[in-house]
Design an enzyme around this catalytic site. Structure first.
Site: not given
Length: 385
Positions: A122, A145, A171, A245, A269
């Site tokens: 992440s 992100y 994402t 995603k 999510h």
């Protein structure tokens, strides 16, 4: 060194004998966590309709076994993005893993490597992506992100390229956070020392000036959300295969295929963004129908059993991502727990394949399932879009 006072030390020097499923890890882990951290991890958004549906939808799907199959060439191996996988399992990107264990992602990556499982790291990891890559795990992916602007976003991607990450996952379903009411009520806050290590030193944009009638969300936060042009720009400026995603709508899955993305991850999510979404298992067949047979299609949200993995594969997924269970296992037994959790899921999948009469992943298909809401196989079931 960051403090660990929020982490309750595990009473276990080895995996407790009573842990025989992913649900057992959850049962053991939750009492070990500070209340607000527990709520942050396990809660969903708003009324948690999507969170519950992620599990209940699996219960509406039955398995239709085929007897007397030849297992002499049986295997769970597959290929994804050109790389061989021992089994169709990956660890989903999960933020802030030092919330539950001192070593956080450094322990998780060791557990993943022990079971030959790709790990998606992440953006909001507690350790730098370089430090995680130093573990030597050969199949790490980086989850991005979007960072308010192209320059900051690309800087993260270039760091991932430099230390050997194999793929990029962007994402797109969380440009703003959903209102997780249970988390709000618990008063959750990141403990001192739990940082977003990859974002340290990154400049924060100044608040956007708004007039009195403007929406902070719609006219503020969303103005900085990535656009189609940003996605295409990112794809053109990285040598990594790019997967998207957060896809639920089959039309989006087809659009990303046509844009040349390397794959799509069907995800809501984990029920943490928008309430009222369908479960991913309810839309995976329609997404597969939209993109055709050969486009990489992954699924996350709600997987807790090997039978869940089997059902997702039967309806069109190439591989499965595991989210919350990695935190439960990490809480209880660190790297060993993560490895054991993956082994439990792998063993359950293999037993399901054996009893369902499907020697290889290629043998798993709609004909392997029953729609329990009506007496027909999924081979004849046309999903509603």
């Amino acid at each position: 060194m960051p403090d660990n006072q929020h982490i309750q030390s595990s009473p276990y020097s080895q995996i407790p004998a009573g842990i025989v499923s992913l649900a057992d890890y959850e049962t053991h882990a939750l009492p070990m966590l500070r209340t607000d951290i527990r709520e942050y991890i396990d809660s969903g958004v708003a009324d948690e309709i999507t969170l519950r549906r992620n599990r209940s939808a699996f219960e509406q799907i039955g398995i239709s076994p085929s007897l007397l199959q030849d297992f002499r060439q049986a295997s769970t191996t597959t290929r994804l993005l050109g790389y061989p996988l021992a089994h169709p399992l990956l660890l989903a990107p999960v933020a802030h893993q030092r919330l539950v264990h001192t070593d956080g992602e450094l322990a998780t990556v060791r557990g993943a490597a022990a079971l030959d499982t790709p790990m998606i790291v992440s953006t909001l990891a507690s350790y730098r992506l370089e430090d995680i890559a130093a573990s030597g795990h050969p199949n790490l992916w980086f989850q991005l992100y979007w960072q308010h602007n192209r320059e900051n976003s690309l800087a993260l991607v270039k760091r991932a390229e430099a230390c050997g990450y194999q793929a990029l996952v962007i994402t797109l379903d969380a440009p703003v956070n959903g209102l997780r009411n249970r988390t709000q009520r618990s008063g959750f806050h990141l403990p001192a020392g739990v940082i977003e290590a990859n974002l340290q030193g990154q400049p924060h944009p100044a608040p956007r000036p708004l007039d009195a009638h403007a929406s902070v969300i719609l006219n503020g936060f969303m103005v900085d959300a990535p656009t189609l042009a940003d996605l295409q720009w990112l794809q053109a400026n990285t040598r990594l295969p790019v997967l998207v995603k957060g896809v639920i709508n089959p039309a989006d899955a087809l659009r990303f295929k046509e844009l040349g993305m390397a794959g799509v991850i069907v995800s809501n999510h984990g029920g943490r963004t928008l309430d009222g979404l369908p479960s991913t298992i309810e839309v995976i067949a329609a997404c597969r129908q939209a993109v055709g047979p050969d486009f990489p299609l992954l699924l996350d949200s709600g997987i807790r059993r090997g039978t869940d993995v089997f059902k997702a594969l039967a309806l069109g997924a190439n591989a499965i991502l595991i989210g919350r269970p990695q935190l439960h296992a990490l809480t209880v037994a660190g790297a060993l727990g993560v490895a054991h959790m993956l082994k439990l899921l792998r063993d359950e999948l293999e037993i399901t394949m054996a009893l369902a009469g499907t020697p290889t992943l290629a043998d798993i298909g709609p004909q392997s399932l029953l729609n329990l809401a009506s007496p027909q196989t999924f081979a004849a079931f046309q999903p509603s879009l």
